[in-house]
Structures are given as structure tokens and as C-alpha cells.
Design a protein around this motif. Structure first.
Motif, mmCIF file in Angstrom:
data_model
loop_
_atom_site.group_PDB
_atom_site.id
_atom_site.type_symbol
_atom_site.label_atom_id
_atom_site.label_comp_id
_atom_site.label_asym_id
_atom_site.label_seq_id
_atom_site.Cartn_x
_atom_site.Cartn_y
_atom_site.Cartn_z
ATOM 1 N N ASP A 56 0.804 -1.218 0.000
ATOM 2 C CA ASP A 56 0.000 0.000 0.000
ATOM 3 C C ASP A 56 0.840 1.271 0.000
ATOM 4 N N ASP A 57 2.076 1.206 0.497
ATOM 5 C CA ASP A 57 2.939 2.384 0.497
ATOM 6 C C ASP A 57 3.228 2.847 -0.939
ATOM 7 N N ILE A 58 3.359 1.903 -1.839
ATOM 8 C CA ILE A 58 3.649 2.243 -3.233
ATOM 9 C C ILE A 58 2.434 2.878 -3.891
ATOM 10 N N VAL A 59 1.271 2.279 -3.708
ATOM 11 C CA VAL A 59 0.078 2.843 -4.346
ATOM 12 C C VAL A 59 -0.302 4.179 -3.715
ATOM 13 N N ARG A 60 -0.035 4.358 -2.427
ATOM 14 C CA ARG A 60 -0.294 5.664 -1.800
ATOM 15 C C ARG A 60 0.547 6.758 -2.441
ATOM 16 N N GLU A 61 1.782 6.431 -2.772
ATOM 17 C CA GLU A 61 2.647 7.422 -3.422
ATOM 18 C C GLU A 61 2.141 7.740 -4.833
ATOM 19 N N VAL A 62 1.677 6.737 -5.552
ATOM 20 C CA VAL A 62 1.094 6.973 -6.876
ATOM 21 C C VAL A 62 -0.136 7.876 -6.743
ATOM 22 N N GLN A 63 -0.980 7.601 -5.760
ATOM 23 C CA GLN A 63 -2.171 8.432 -5.549
ATOM 24 C C GLN A 63 -1.791 9.860 -5.184
ATOM 25 N N ARG A 64 -0.759 10.027 -4.368
ATOM 26 C CA ARG A 64 -0.314 11.366 -3.997
ATOM 27 C C ARG A 64 0.186 12.126 -5.218
ATOM 28 N N LEU A 65 0.966 11.449 -6.062
ATOM 29 C CA LEU A 65 1.474 12.098 -7.269
ATOM 30 C C LEU A 65 0.328 12.477 -8.212
ATOM 31 N N TYR A 66 -0.722 11.682 -8.228
ATOM 32 C CA TYR A 66 -1.893 12.016 -9.043
ATOM 33 C C TYR A 66 -2.610 13.246 -8.463
ATOM 34 N N ARG A 67 -2.750 13.282 -7.150
ATOM 35 C CA ARG A 67 -3.435 14.418 -6.512
ATOM 36 C C ARG A 67 -2.709 15.737 -6.752
ATOM 37 N N VAL A 68 -1.381 15.704 -6.774
ATOM 38 C CA VAL A 68 -0.624 16.939 -7.008
ATOM 39 C C VAL A 68 -0.328 17.139 -8.499
ATOM 40 N N ARG A 69 -0.959 16.356 -9.334
ATOM 41 C CA ARG A 69 -0.920 16.481 -10.791
ATOM 42 C C ARG A 69 0.446 16.236 -11.410
ATOM 43 N N SER A 74 -4.119 9.186 -17.621
ATOM 44 C CA SER A 74 -3.570 8.262 -18.619
ATOM 45 C C SER A 74 -2.403 7.449 -18.046
ATOM 46 N N HIS A 75 -1.601 8.059 -17.164
ATOM 47 C CA HIS A 75 -0.525 7.313 -16.500
ATOM 48 C C HIS A 75 -1.111 6.201 -15.635
ATOM 49 N N LEU A 76 -2.153 6.541 -14.867
ATOM 50 C CA LEU A 76 -2.761 5.545 -13.984
ATOM 51 C C LEU A 76 -3.376 4.398 -14.781
ATOM 52 N N THR A 77 -3.988 4.731 -15.910
ATOM 53 C CA THR A 77 -4.594 3.708 -16.758
ATOM 54 C C THR A 77 -3.548 2.719 -17.245
ATOM 55 N N GLY A 96 0.973 -0.243 -27.857
ATOM 56 C CA GLY A 96 1.236 1.022 -28.521
ATOM 57 C C GLY A 96 2.478 1.721 -28.009
ATOM 58 N N GLN A 97 3.108 2.491 -28.886
ATOM 59 C CA GLN A 97 4.274 3.286 -28.503
ATOM 60 C C GLN A 97 3.887 4.312 -27.450
ATOM 61 N N GLY A 98 2.673 4.853 -27.558
ATOM 62 C CA GLY A 98 2.188 5.835 -26.587
ATOM 63 C C GLY A 98 2.069 5.247 -25.194
ATOM 64 N N GLU A 99 1.642 3.985 -25.112
ATOM 65 C CA GLU A 99 1.545 3.325 -23.808
ATOM 66 C C GLU A 99 2.912 3.138 -23.182
ATOM 67 N N ALA A 100 3.888 2.787 -23.999
ATOM 68 C CA ALA A 100 5.247 2.614 -23.485
ATOM 69 C C ALA A 100 5.800 3.946 -22.982
ATOM 70 N N ILE A 101 5.497 5.034 -23.682
ATOM 71 C CA ILE A 101 5.967 6.354 -23.259
ATOM 72 C C ILE A 101 5.315 6.743 -21.939
ATOM 73 N N LEU A 102 3.995 6.521 -21.819
ATOM 74 C CA LEU A 102 3.293 6.840 -20.571
ATOM 75 C C LEU A 102 3.829 6.007 -19.408
ATOM 76 N N TRP A 103 4.086 4.724 -19.660
ATOM 77 C CA TRP A 103 4.641 3.824 -18.644
ATOM 78 C C TRP A 103 5.985 4.358 -18.142
ATOM 79 N N ASP A 104 6.862 4.699 -19.081
ATOM 80 C CA ASP A 104 8.178 5.218 -18.712
ATOM 81 C C ASP A 104 8.078 6.539 -17.954
ATOM 82 N N GLU A 105 7.189 7.430 -18.410
ATOM 83 C CA GLU A 105 6.992 8.716 -17.720
ATOM 84 C C GLU A 105 6.519 8.501 -16.289
#
Length: 121
Positions: A56-69, A74-77, A96-105
């Protein structure tokens, strides 16, 4: 007046192994979440490798980064889709190449906060 409850927390700080990359941490979280969905219960320090966090510590950090934009929807998807598949996107294998770019970002933006918390080495 409500009573304050104190609980102890198991600490395995000295003998934990941080993840090598944010991708490794995210896929570990995804495996843990799939297992939870199947009814498995987790206990700190009982895996083959002791990790410096709970899933849960990892997903909490992802959620925090989403909240602060820092992360977008699309990253979360992309993180969710390929997390469920337990593999990063492969643009040469039909993803798709776009998915790989979003994943890396997304993982690039997640690396620094996880490193600051000692989750990624």
C-alpha cells in the motif's frame, strides 16, 4: 474523552532489500494486489525477500502524485493495465508506442519519491 490506542509495528529496517527500480516496485505491488484479490493475506516480513515497505505504500505514493498532478489519468490507466498483466508494455509486441511512453513517464516520476523513502535503492 476517547482513549488513545497504541499499537506496535514490526520493524525490519536493518534486513530489508530495497527494489532496484520503480518498475520492479510497481510490479511487486501489482502481484500483491492480485493475490489480495484472490484472498491472500499479507504479513510484514514473511516473504522470501524482506521489503522496506508494504504494498500500500507504493500505491499511496502513486495516488499522492496524481493528486498533485504529477501523474495524469492516462498514467494511472497504463500502470493499472500493465500491472494486471504483470509486464511492462512492449511496443514491438503489439502494445502502442504511446503506452510505453506513458509507462516510462509514470515510473520516472515515481522513482524519486520512492528513492527518498528508501523503497527504491
Amino acid at each position: 474523552m476517547a482513549r488513545i490506542k497504541y499499537t506496535s509495528r514490526i520493524s525490519t529496517v536493518g534486513d530489508t532489500e530495497p527494489f532496484t527500480t520503480a518498475e520492479e516496485a510497481w510490479l511487486w505491488y501489482a502481484r500483491c494486489q492480485i493475490a489480495r484479490d484472490d484472498g491472500v493475506r499479507f504479513h510484514l516480513g514473511r516473504g522470501d525477500v524482506a521489503r522496506p515497505c508494504e504494498p500500500d505504500d507504493i500505491v499511496r505514493e502513486v495516488q499522492r502524485l496524481y493528486r498533485v498532478r504529477v501523474l495524469r489519468r492516462s498514467h494511472l490507466t497504463v500502470l493499472g493495465r500493465f500491472g494486471r498483466q504483470l509486464t511492462p508494455p512492449n511496443p514491438h509486441g503489439g502494445d502502442g508506442q504511446g503506452e510505453a511512453i506513458l509507462w516510462d513517464e509514470a515510473l520516472d516520476r515515481l522513482t524519486t519519491p520512492l528513492r527518498n523513502k528508501g523503497i527504491v535503492g
